[in-house]
Design a protein around this motif. Structure first.
Motif, mmCIF file in Angstrom:
data_model
loop_
_atom_site.group_PDB
_atom_site.id
_atom_site.type_symbol
_atom_site.label_atom_id
_atom_site.label_comp_id
_atom_site.label_asym_id
_atom_site.label_seq_id
_atom_site.Cartn_x
_atom_site.Cartn_y
_atom_site.Cartn_z
ATOM 1 N N VAL A 159 0.837 -1.201 0.000
ATOM 2 C CA VAL A 159 0.000 0.000 0.000
ATOM 3 C C VAL A 159 0.869 1.248 0.000
ATOM 4 N N PHE A 160 1.944 1.210 0.789
ATOM 5 C CA PHE A 160 2.841 2.360 0.877
ATOM 6 C C PHE A 160 3.493 2.663 -0.465
ATOM 7 N N TRP A 161 4.042 1.640 -1.111
ATOM 8 C CA TRP A 161 4.742 1.884 -2.365
ATOM 9 C C TRP A 161 3.788 2.268 -3.484
ATOM 10 N N TRP A 162 2.583 1.674 -3.501
ATOM 11 C CA TRP A 162 1.586 2.081 -4.484
ATOM 12 C C TRP A 162 1.186 3.538 -4.277
ATOM 13 N N THR A 163 1.013 3.930 -3.013
ATOM 14 C CA THR A 163 0.634 5.315 -2.715
ATOM 15 C C THR A 163 1.738 6.280 -3.098
ATOM 16 N N VAL A 164 2.972 5.953 -2.720
ATOM 17 C CA VAL A 164 4.097 6.818 -3.054
ATOM 18 C C VAL A 164 4.267 6.943 -4.564
ATOM 19 N N GLY A 165 4.135 5.822 -5.272
ATOM 20 C CA GLY A 165 4.303 5.852 -6.721
ATOM 21 C C GLY A 165 3.222 6.653 -7.429
ATOM 22 N N SER A 166 1.961 6.379 -7.085
ATOM 23 C CA SER A 166 0.860 7.063 -7.771
ATOM 24 C C SER A 166 0.803 8.543 -7.411
ATOM 25 N N SER A 167 0.926 8.848 -6.120
ATOM 26 C CA SER A 167 0.879 10.255 -5.724
ATOM 27 C C SER A 167 2.095 11.015 -6.235
ATOM 28 N N GLY A 168 3.252 10.346 -6.266
ATOM 29 C CA GLY A 168 4.445 10.996 -6.797
ATOM 30 C C GLY A 168 4.298 11.371 -8.260
ATOM 31 N N CYS A 169 3.688 10.491 -9.041
ATOM 32 C CA CYS A 169 3.463 10.792 -10.468
ATOM 33 C C CYS A 169 2.505 11.958 -10.635
ATOM 34 N N ILE A 170 1.389 11.944 -9.885
ATOM 35 C CA ILE A 170 0.397 13.007 -10.017
ATOM 36 C C ILE A 170 0.967 14.344 -9.558
ATOM 37 N N VAL A 171 1.638 14.337 -8.411
ATOM 38 C CA VAL A 171 2.231 15.575 -7.897
ATOM 39 C C VAL A 171 3.311 16.086 -8.838
ATOM 40 N N GLY A 172 4.120 15.190 -9.368
ATOM 41 C CA GLY A 172 5.178 15.606 -10.285
ATOM 42 C C GLY A 172 4.634 16.245 -11.549
ATOM 43 N N VAL A 173 3.596 15.645 -12.137
ATOM 44 C CA VAL A 173 2.991 16.202 -13.358
ATOM 45 C C VAL A 173 2.355 17.556 -13.073
ATOM 46 N N HIS A 174 1.642 17.651 -11.948
ATOM 47 C CA HIS A 174 0.994 18.921 -11.613
ATOM 48 C C HIS A 174 2.024 20.013 -11.355
ATOM 49 N N ALA A 175 3.053 19.709 -10.567
ATOM 50 C CA ALA A 175 4.082 20.707 -10.273
ATOM 51 C C ALA A 175 4.855 21.106 -11.526
ATOM 52 N N PHE A 176 4.971 20.187 -12.475
ATOM 53 C CA PHE A 176 5.712 20.451 -13.712
ATOM 54 C C PHE A 176 4.913 21.326 -14.678
ATOM 55 N N LEU A 177 3.609 21.103 -14.749
ATOM 56 C CA LEU A 177 2.795 21.784 -15.755
ATOM 57 C C LEU A 177 2.029 22.996 -15.239
ATOM 58 N N ARG A 178 1.708 23.023 -13.952
ATOM 59 C CA ARG A 178 0.840 24.086 -13.427
ATOM 60 C C ARG A 178 1.590 25.400 -13.312
ATOM 61 N N ASP A 179 1.063 26.427 -13.993
ATOM 62 C CA ASP A 179 1.640 27.762 -13.905
ATOM 63 C C ASP A 179 0.821 28.568 -12.900
ATOM 64 N N ALA A 180 1.319 28.661 -11.678
ATOM 65 C CA ALA A 180 0.633 29.406 -10.619
ATOM 66 C C ALA A 180 1.399 30.660 -10.253
#
Length: 216
Positions: A159-180
């Motif tokens: 559960v930990f590694w699935w959470t880290v992997g999935s959330s890491g991908c989503i956070v990385g994409v958002h932080a990379f693309l979001r212009d705030a």
């Protein structure tokens, strides 16, 4: 609701409230103040951005690829500090969702909870006797804490590694693309409260109204 009520009553009857009070009282006041300050600073409701800000709803171009390396690094740094509470909440939600589809982990956590209740009940008088050996409540609690950490690590490793992997991908994409960048100065705003006015005497007001510059 009935299960929750039964668990709460069992916890209270077994002396769990007293144990928690003892543990809380043993924590130095300085440590409590430090934890409270950290909670107020890092987990304040004001730091949670709304969905409109998080997804840039209504903005002209909220997501795009920044090609300049320096600007991209600054964007990622700002997003990680500006949306950190949203990212934390997202990780927690993904953890819960992953845990729901892991019945083995849920059963293990439930059994571990009953083990804690049994330990609290058996050490309600201050010690636990196993044959001729007497174990103090503090020693039993410390040993159970270490054992619980090992069990949780084993139960939640996937559960930990699935959470880290999935959330890491989503956070990385958002932080990379979001212009705030338009929200960079949001924390620098100063809220003005109270009435803004100029107090003056009746004589000063009369002199101002009768001055030549006041005539239209």
């Amino acid at each position: 609701m009935e299960i929750w009520k039964y668990s709460k009553d069992s916890f209270n009857k077994s002396g769990g409230t007293e144990v928690l009070s003892t543990v809380s009282a043993s924590i130095p006041q300085g440590t409590k103040d430090l934890l409270n300050d950290a909670k107020t600073k890092f987990f304040s409701r004001d730091q949670l951005r709304s969905p409109y800000v998080f997804f840039g709803i209504g903005e002209e171009k909220p997501f795009y690829v920044e090609k300049v390396a320096s600007l991209l690094a600054e964007r990622i740094r700002h997003n990680l500090t500006f949306f950190y509470l949203n990212y934390t909440l997202l990780t927690a939600v993904l953890f819960c969702l992953t845990l729901v589809i892991s019945p083995g982990a849920i059963i293990g956590i439930g059994l571990l909870g009953f083990a804690w209740l049994a330990l609290i009940k058996s050490t309600a008088e201050g010690s636990l006797k196993i044959g001729p050996v007497s174990i103090s409540q503090k020693q039993a609690t410390s040993g159970m804490a270490v054992l619980s950490a090992l069990i949780l690590f084993y139960l939640l490793r996937r559960v930990f590694w699935w959470t880290v992997g999935s959330s890491g991908c989503i956070v990385g994409v958002h932080a990379f693309l979001r212009d705030a960048s338009m929200h960079k100065d949001a924390e620098d705003k100063i809220e003005m409260t109270g009435d803004i006015g100029i107090s003056s005497s009746p004589e000063e007001e009369a002199a101002f109204l009768n001055s030549p510059g006041a005539a239209v």
